[in-house]
Write a protein that holds these residues in place. Structure first.
Motif, PDB file in Angstrom:
ATOM      1  N   LEU A 161      37.919  48.581  46.292  1.00  0.00           N
ATOM      2  CA  LEU A 161      36.842  47.770  45.577  1.00  0.00           C
ATOM      3  C   LEU A 161      37.789  46.517  44.843  1.00  0.00           C
ATOM      4  CD1 LEU A 161      33.959  49.980  44.894  1.00  0.00           C
ATOM      5  CD2 LEU A 161      34.099  48.373  46.772  1.00  0.00           C
ATOM      6  N   LEU A 162      38.575  46.984  44.012  1.00  0.00           N
ATOM      7  CA  LEU A 162      39.140  46.118  43.168  1.00  0.00           C
ATOM      8  C   LEU A 162      40.121  45.317  43.895  1.00  0.00           C
ATOM      9  CD1 LEU A 162      40.938  45.135  40.376  1.00  0.00           C
ATOM     10  CD2 LEU A 162      42.452  47.017  40.896  1.00  0.00           C
ATOM     11  N   ALA A 163      40.600  45.800  45.014  1.00  0.00           N
ATOM     12  CA  ALA A 163      41.670  44.863  46.191  1.00  0.00           C
ATOM     13  C   ALA A 163      40.318  43.693  46.664  1.00  0.00           C
ATOM     14  CB  ALA A 163      42.191  45.544  47.292  1.00  0.00           C
ATOM     15  N   CYS A 164      39.160  44.196  46.752  1.00  0.00           N
ATOM     16  CA  CYS A 164      38.114  43.133  47.409  1.00  0.00           C
ATOM     17  C   CYS A 164      37.971  41.994  46.386  1.00  0.00           C
ATOM     18  CB  CYS A 164      36.956  44.006  47.804  1.00  0.00           C
ATOM     19  SG  CYS A 164      36.932  45.112  49.390  1.00  0.00           S
ATOM     20  N   ALA A 165      37.933  42.443  45.134  1.00  0.00           N
ATOM     21  CA  ALA A 165      37.383  41.363  44.204  1.00  0.00           C
ATOM     22  C   ALA A 165      38.599  40.622  44.005  1.00  0.00           C
ATOM     23  CB  ALA A 165      37.139  42.247  42.884  1.00  0.00           C
ATOM     24  N   LEU A 166      39.863  40.974  44.107  1.00  0.00           N
ATOM     25  CA  LEU A 166      40.956  40.196  43.932  1.00  0.00           C
ATOM     26  C   LEU A 166      40.987  39.275  45.100  1.00  0.00           C
ATOM     27  CD1 LEU A 166      43.555  42.751  42.533  1.00  0.00           C
ATOM     28  CD2 LEU A 166      42.608  40.774  41.325  1.00  0.00           C
ATOM     29  N   CYS A 167      40.693  39.753  46.349  1.00  0.00           N
ATOM     30  CA  CYS A 167      40.798  38.963  47.505  1.00  0.00           C
ATOM     31  C   CYS A 167      39.695  37.904  47.477  1.00  0.00           C
ATOM     32  CB  CYS A 167      40.506  39.890  48.892  1.00  0.00           C
ATOM     33  SG  CYS A 167      41.673  41.017  49.503  1.00  0.00           S
ATOM     34  N   ILE A 168      38.697  37.896  46.737  1.00  0.00           N
ATOM     35  CA  ILE A 168      37.688  36.799  46.575  1.00  0.00           C
ATOM     36  C   ILE A 168      38.274  35.794  45.671  1.00  0.00           C
ATOM     37  CG2 ILE A 168      35.599  36.055  45.505  1.00  0.00           C
ATOM     38  CD1 ILE A 168      34.566  38.813  46.299  1.00  0.00           C
ATOM     39  N   HIS A 169      39.063  36.305  44.685  1.00  0.00           N
ATOM     40  CA  HIS A 169      39.910  35.348  43.685  1.00  0.00           C
ATOM     41  C   HIS A 169      40.973  34.598  44.463  1.00  0.00           C
ATOM     42  CE1 HIS A 169      39.096  38.087  40.003  1.00  0.00           C
ATOM     43  NE2 HIS A 169      37.949  37.782  40.514  1.00  0.00           N
TER      44      HIS A 169
ATOM     45  N   SER B 295      37.809  25.736  40.799  1.00  0.00           N
ATOM     46  CA  SER B 295      38.161  25.824  39.313  1.00  0.00           C
ATOM     47  C   SER B 295      37.314  26.665  38.463  1.00  0.00           C
ATOM     48  CB  SER B 295      37.508  24.275  38.887  1.00  0.00           C
ATOM     49  OG  SER B 295      36.288  23.944  39.022  1.00  0.00           O
ATOM     50  N   GLY B 296      36.111  27.028  39.217  1.00  0.00           N
ATOM     51  CA  GLY B 296      35.176  27.891  38.181  1.00  0.00           C
ATOM     52  C   GLY B 296      36.037  29.265  38.600  1.00  0.00           C
ATOM     53  N   THR B 297      36.510  29.850  39.522  1.00  0.00           N
ATOM     54  CA  THR B 297      37.591  30.996  39.664  1.00  0.00           C
ATOM     55  C   THR B 297      38.657  30.979  38.712  1.00  0.00           C
ATOM     56  OG1 THR B 297      36.809  31.193  42.076  1.00  0.00           O
ATOM     57  CG2 THR B 297      38.908  32.360  41.118  1.00  0.00           C
ATOM     58  N   PHE B 298      39.244  29.769  38.636  1.00  0.00           N
ATOM     59  CA  PHE B 298      40.507  29.621  37.564  1.00  0.00           C
ATOM     60  C   PHE B 298      40.135  29.882  36.332  1.00  0.00           C
ATOM     61  CE2 PHE B 298      44.193  27.823  39.838  1.00  0.00           C
ATOM     62  CZ  PHE B 298      43.977  27.995  41.115  1.00  0.00           C
ATOM     63  N   LEU B 299      38.920  29.149  36.041  1.00  0.00           N
ATOM     64  CA  LEU B 299      38.479  29.367  34.685  1.00  0.00           C
ATOM     65  C   LEU B 299      37.832  30.712  34.239  1.00  0.00           C
ATOM     66  CD1 LEU B 299      36.432  25.994  34.245  1.00  0.00           C
ATOM     67  CD2 LEU B 299      38.863  26.698  33.349  1.00  0.00           C
ATOM     68  N   TYR B 300      37.502  31.762  35.275  1.00  0.00           N
ATOM     69  CA  TYR B 300      36.908  32.634  35.097  1.00  0.00           C
ATOM     70  C   TYR B 300      38.077  33.878  34.825  1.00  0.00           C
ATOM     71  CZ  TYR B 300      34.751  37.556  36.014  1.00  0.00           C
ATOM     72  OH  TYR B 300      34.401  38.982  35.555  1.00  0.00           O
ATOM     73  N   VAL B 301      39.221  33.767  35.669  1.00  0.00           N
ATOM     74  CA  VAL B 301      40.208  34.431  35.691  1.00  0.00           C
ATOM     75  C   VAL B 301      41.062  34.476  34.261  1.00  0.00           C
ATOM     76  CG1 VAL B 301      42.785  34.969  36.331  1.00  0.00           C
ATOM     77  CG2 VAL B 301      40.629  34.537  38.223  1.00  0.00           C
ATOM     78  N   ALA B 302      41.062  33.090  33.707  1.00  0.00           N
ATOM     79  CA  ALA B 302      41.661  32.875  32.436  1.00  0.00           C
ATOM     80  C   ALA B 302      40.903  33.350  31.137  1.00  0.00           C
ATOM     81  CB  ALA B 302      41.954  31.504  32.343  1.00  0.00           C
ATOM     82  N   LEU B 303      39.292  33.129  31.511  1.00  0.00           N
ATOM     83  CA  LEU B 303      38.728  33.059  30.136  1.00  0.00           C
ATOM     84  C   LEU B 303      37.965  34.619  30.137  1.00  0.00           C
ATOM     85  CD1 LEU B 303      36.629  29.866  30.298  1.00  0.00           C
ATOM     86  CD2 LEU B 303      38.601  30.610  28.509  1.00  0.00           C
TER      87      LEU B 303
ATOM     88  N   ALA C 189      48.436  44.414  51.992  1.00  0.00           N
ATOM     89  CA  ALA C 189      48.526  43.332  53.047  1.00  0.00           C
ATOM     90  C   ALA C 189      47.018  42.565  53.046  1.00  0.00           C
ATOM     91  CB  ALA C 189      48.630  44.081  54.522  1.00  0.00           C
ATOM     92  N   MET C 190      45.998  43.223  53.055  1.00  0.00           N
ATOM     93  CA  MET C 190      44.849  42.393  52.861  1.00  0.00           C
ATOM     94  C   MET C 190      44.824  41.473  51.604  1.00  0.00           C
ATOM     95  SD  MET C 190      40.980  44.268  52.377  1.00  0.00           S
ATOM     96  CE  MET C 190      41.587  45.088  50.954  1.00  0.00           C
ATOM     97  N   PHE C 191      45.334  42.044  50.377  1.00  0.00           N
ATOM     98  CA  PHE C 191      45.492  41.226  49.186  1.00  0.00           C
ATOM     99  C   PHE C 191      46.287  39.991  49.647  1.00  0.00           C
ATOM    100  CE2 PHE C 191      47.901  40.464  45.581  1.00  0.00           C
ATOM    101  CZ  PHE C 191      46.902  39.724  44.601  1.00  0.00           C
ATOM    102  N   ALA C 192      47.627  40.423  49.957  1.00  0.00           N
ATOM    103  CA  ALA C 192      48.490  39.384  49.833  1.00  0.00           C
ATOM    104  C   ALA C 192      48.049  38.420  51.150  1.00  0.00           C
ATOM    105  CB  ALA C 192      49.723  40.033  50.822  1.00  0.00           C
ATOM    106  N   ALA C 193      47.426  38.609  52.180  1.00  0.00           N
ATOM    107  CA  ALA C 193      46.710  37.727  53.162  1.00  0.00           C
ATOM    108  C   ALA C 193      45.748  36.705  52.644  1.00  0.00           C
ATOM    109  CB  ALA C 193      46.246  38.439  54.475  1.00  0.00           C
ATOM    110  N   ALA C 194      45.105  37.334  51.580  1.00  0.00           N
ATOM    111  CA  ALA C 194      43.836  36.411  51.236  1.00  0.00           C
ATOM    112  C   ALA C 194      44.248  34.977  50.819  1.00  0.00           C
ATOM    113  CB  ALA C 194      43.416  36.989  49.889  1.00  0.00           C
TER     114      ALA C 194
END
Length: 365
Positions: A226-234, A321-329, A288-293
């Motif tokens: 599940l963590l990998a799925c969230a990171l894949c969306i990012h 840009s919203g994803t970048f801001l979410y990751v940072a903030l 591999a799933m995460f790396a290919a995202a």
């Protein structure tokens, strides 16, 4: 027209190069904790060296600037409004909310229902946490404090600090607390303080002792998926932002922003999978799933940038840009500043350095 075709061809080549580089970065970053664990040089999930934290804050500053000064700024130039509606800023907020919802879904699915126990275990603790509880035998009060630090040394510091607060300086309990703290990694600890007053006519006598309840709670493989799925969306949205850029300069700058964060995110994911004791097949499947995202996102972004005279690419940039801001903030800055390792000023300096350097690149974007 010929210049636009040449520029598009150059961007395509650079996007292919970026996809390959980010793929390799993700694979190596995720493999590193597995390698360290196999060599016995480091426990899984304890990437808490000062260099790691400073690098994380540096990447947070880079992504903060990339979100505001590059992606959102570019989309505002090309797609600020549709009629009277501020479409660019709206899409940025949508990207933020999509990432937020993805993370909240993961947390909701991985949380376990509260469980109490006859031993006085606090019902508020959840999966994979380590807890320290103080209970006074005289007042029957119970205070619970979660210990979620990745580094067992940080747990030891917090355990000792809690013991000082609960038992007072100079207490024999401090020595015992330090002993317990050294064995605290991956354990749930409950410390009980008992107080007994002296008999009538005599002076009071106080003594403290520890009751330590140990229960191993390894991270489950389902949680890491599940963590990998969230990171894949990012990663897909970050890749879309890279592929959607219309100039080589902006493409290169977004590439720097993604690369600054990709390796650290891959390391965190790899450490989580190692901690779950997953097999090598499961490990590499998730990695591999995460790396290919990100390469997938780059392909989507490049395809959309070639239609709609750039408006589709601008919309993708605003969304990303919203994803970048979410990751940072939400994921980098507050978590690093809350980590009690005593390097706040150095972390803030790294954050400002990353933000400043990335913002300076906007002059040539």
């Amino acid at each position: 027209m010929a210049g636009q075709i040449a520029d598009s061809h150059s961007r395509l080549l650079f996007d292919v190069f970026s996809a390959a580089l980010l793929l390799l970065t993700a694979l190596l970053g995720a493999y590193l904790p597995r390698y360290l664990s196999a060599r016995g040089g480091q426990q899984a999930g304890t990437a808490t060296s000062l260099a790691f934290h400073l690098g994380n804050m540096l990447s947070g500053g880079v992504m903060l600037s990339a979100g505001f000064c590059h992606l959102l700024a570019d989309s505002l130039r090309q797609l600020a409004f549709i009629g009277r509606f501020p479409i660019a800023t709206f899409l940025a907020a949508v990207g933020y909310l999509i990432t937020l919802l993805a993370d909240q879904m993961v947390q909701g699915l991985t949380a376990e229902p509260p469980q109490g126990s006859a031993a006085g275990q606090n019902p508020d603790h959840s999966a994979h946490g380590r807890g320290l509880g103080f209970r006074s035998g005289q007042q029957q009060q119970h205070t619970y404090m979660r210990l979620d630090k990745a580094d067992p040394a940080d747990d030891a510091i917090e355990l000792t600090a809690a013991a000082v607060a609960g038992f007072g300086p100079g207490s024999d309990a401090m020595t015992e607390a330090s002993t317990v703290a050294r064995a605290a990694e991956h354990l749930e600890l409950e410390i009980t303080r008992s107080r007994s007053d002296g008999l009538a006519g005599g002076g009071g006598h106080n003594h403290a002792h520890f009751q330590v309840f140990l229960s191993q709670q390894p991270l489950s493989f389902a949680t890491t998926v599940l963590l990998a799925c969230a990171l894949c969306i990012h990663s897909v949205l970050e890749g879309v932002a890279l592929g959607a850029q219309l100039t080589m300069e902006s493409t290169q700058h977004i590439m720097l922003a993604i690369a600054a964060h990709k390796g650290l995110a891959a390391y965190a994911l790899g450490a989580s999978i190692v901690e779950s004791k997953a097999s090598a097949t499961k490990f590499w499947t998730v990695v591999a799933m995460f790396a290919a995202a990100t390469p997938l996102g780059i392909a989507i972004g490049f395809a959309t940038s070639t239609v709609g005279h750039g408006s589709a690419g601008a919309a993708m940039s605003a969304l990303a840009s919203g994803t970048f801001l979410y990751v940072a903030l939400n994921e980098v800055i507050p978590k690093e500043l809350e980590h009690p390792d005593g390097h706040r000023l150095a972390k803030v300096a790294a954050l400002l350095l990353g933000f400043g350097l990335m913002s300076l690149l906007a002059v040539w974007a």
